[in-house]
Design an enzyme around this catalytic site. Structure first.
Site, short mmCIF file in Angstrom:
data_model
loop_
_atom_site.label_atom_id
_atom_site.label_comp_id
_atom_site.label_asym_id
_atom_site.label_seq_id
_atom_site.Cartn_x
_atom_site.Cartn_y
_atom_site.Cartn_z
N GLU A 64 5.56 6.84 2.09
CA GLU A 64 5.01 6.85 0.92
C GLU A 64 5.70 7.73 -0.40
O GLU A 64 5.79 7.35 -1.37
CB GLU A 64 3.39 7.32 0.64
CG GLU A 64 2.73 7.24 -0.71
CD GLU A 64 1.53 7.67 -0.47
OE1 GLU A 64 0.69 7.47 -1.62
OE2 GLU A 64 1.17 8.56 0.23
N THR A 107 -5.01 11.57 -0.34
CA THR A 107 -4.45 12.91 -0.94
C THR A 107 -5.38 13.54 -1.84
O THR A 107 -5.68 14.76 -1.78
CB THR A 107 -3.34 12.58 -1.83
OG1 THR A 107 -2.37 11.79 -0.60
CG2 THR A 107 -2.33 13.77 -2.04
N ASP A 109 -0.65 2.64 3.85
CA ASP A 109 -2.11 3.00 3.85
C ASP A 109 -2.98 2.18 5.09
O ASP A 109 -4.02 2.74 5.61
CB ASP A 109 -3.01 2.79 2.64
CG ASP A 109 -2.28 3.23 1.30
OD1 ASP A 109 -2.05 4.63 1.40
OD2 ASP A 109 -2.17 2.60 0.17
N ASP A 163 2.23 7.03 5.97
CA ASP A 163 1.56 7.90 4.89
C ASP A 163 1.36 9.18 5.38
O ASP A 163 0.54 9.28 6.24
CB ASP A 163 0.16 6.97 4.55
CG ASP A 163 -0.22 7.74 3.14
OD1 ASP A 163 0.33 8.64 2.76
OD2 ASP A 163 -1.18 7.05 2.65
N ILE A 213 -0.28 11.68 4.08
CA ILE A 213 -1.58 12.18 3.67
C ILE A 213 -2.28 11.01 3.26
O ILE A 213 -2.01 10.93 2.00
CB ILE A 213 -1.65 13.48 2.93
CG1 ILE A 213 -0.71 14.74 3.72
CG2 ILE A 213 -3.22 13.82 2.94
CD1 ILE A 213 -0.83 15.69 2.67
N ASP A 214 -3.09 10.31 3.94
CA ASP A 214 -3.73 9.14 3.50
C ASP A 214 -5.14 9.71 2.80
O ASP A 214 -5.90 10.37 3.76
CB ASP A 214 -4.24 8.17 4.45
CG ASP A 214 -4.71 7.03 3.97
OD1 ASP A 214 -4.29 6.46 2.76
OD2 ASP A 214 -5.72 6.60 4.37
#
Length: 269
Positions: A78, A98, A219, A93, A95-96
């Site tokens: 990402e 955020t 995601d 990702d 940190i999905d």
């Protein structure tokens, strides 16, 4: 599957991905605990799309952890971008969820998928709320901390719990209309803000539906495979299209297929 990736090579990658996701997830959680939220250097990329120092550190650590072991693989993240390759591609990702992470709401995770020949072969999700790893290898079932998980057996819509995502790239009026329709069928619903975690909630039977009209590939791909391997019904566009432009995803308990068929019609899935 690409002939270069047999069951043993896929399993080896899955084991490394689980280890990397757990290590990076825990370090990212520690960074949040130890930091004053005011010093997290948030850059605004849009009303609800933020990048933090933690995002970048986490993606770099995942990149190094995976590519140091599998240097011929491609990487798409990402934060750093990248393209899918002709061999295998890691879609990440770091940190999905955020915004949840920044605010200290623990509904966030690390999402790592491995794609070969247009199919997701590995899905790994670190769930920060429980400090747990979910994973799946195509055809091998879905697991939480090594224990099999299964989609819920719900058949009565009045007992259903659904999770709806919403992107500002799509119509809020449509989102409200869908919420109303589900409400009128007696379903309870949530909006939690982290697609990868929402999908594993369907996989473990905690929720009966997750739907969002537009997501990026990083995601959804890992969580979608985990949900599918747990027995949920999963529908989304072809992976190559998702890698290029994103799109919708729906995952739901099979006993409620009749309740959610209209969503498939809306999306043409």
């Amino acid at each position: 599957m690409n002939s270069a990736f047999d069951a043993a090579t896929i399993r080896a990658r899955a084991e490394v991905a689980m280890s990397v996701a757990l290590e990076v997830g825990r370090e990212t959680a520690r960074f949040r605990r130890d930091s004053d939220p005011g010093t997290l250097t948030v850059e605004n990329k849009g009303l609800q799309d933020f990048v933090t120092i933690a995002d970048r550190k986490a993606e770099q650590a995942i990149h190094e952890g995976l590519l140091s072991r599998f240097p011929d693989d491609s990487f798409m993240g990402e934060e750093s971008g990248g393209r899918s390759g002709k061999g295998g591609t890691w879609v990440v990702d770091p940190i999905d969820g955020t915004t949840n992470y920044i605010r200290g709401f623990r509904h966030w995770g690390v999402s790592i998928a491995f794609v070969v020949g247009g199919k997701v072969e590995i899905g790994v999700v670190y769930d920060a709320a429980g400090d747990k790893i979910f994973h799946a290898v195509r055809g091998g079932g879905a697991f939480k901390e090594g224990i099999p998980v299964h989609a819920a057996a719900t058949v009565d819509p009045a007992n259903a719990l659904v999770i709806l995502g919403h992107s500002r790239k799509t119509s809020f009026d449509d989102h409200l209309a869908l919420s109303r329709r589900l409400h009128e069928r007696g379903m309870d619903y949530r909006r939690m803000g982290a697609a990868a975690i929402d999908l594993v909630r369907v996989a473990e039977g905690a929720a009966d539906l997750y739907y969002e009209r537009h997501l990026n590939a990083w995601d959804m791909l890992a969580g979608a495979l985990i949900a599918e391997e747990a027995g949920a019904v999963v529908a989304m566009p072809p992976v190559d299209r998702l890698l290029a432009q994103g799109g919708p995803v729906i995952a739901y308990s099979p006993g409620l297929a009749g309740e959610f068929a209209f969503i498939l019609d809306i999306e043409g899935l």
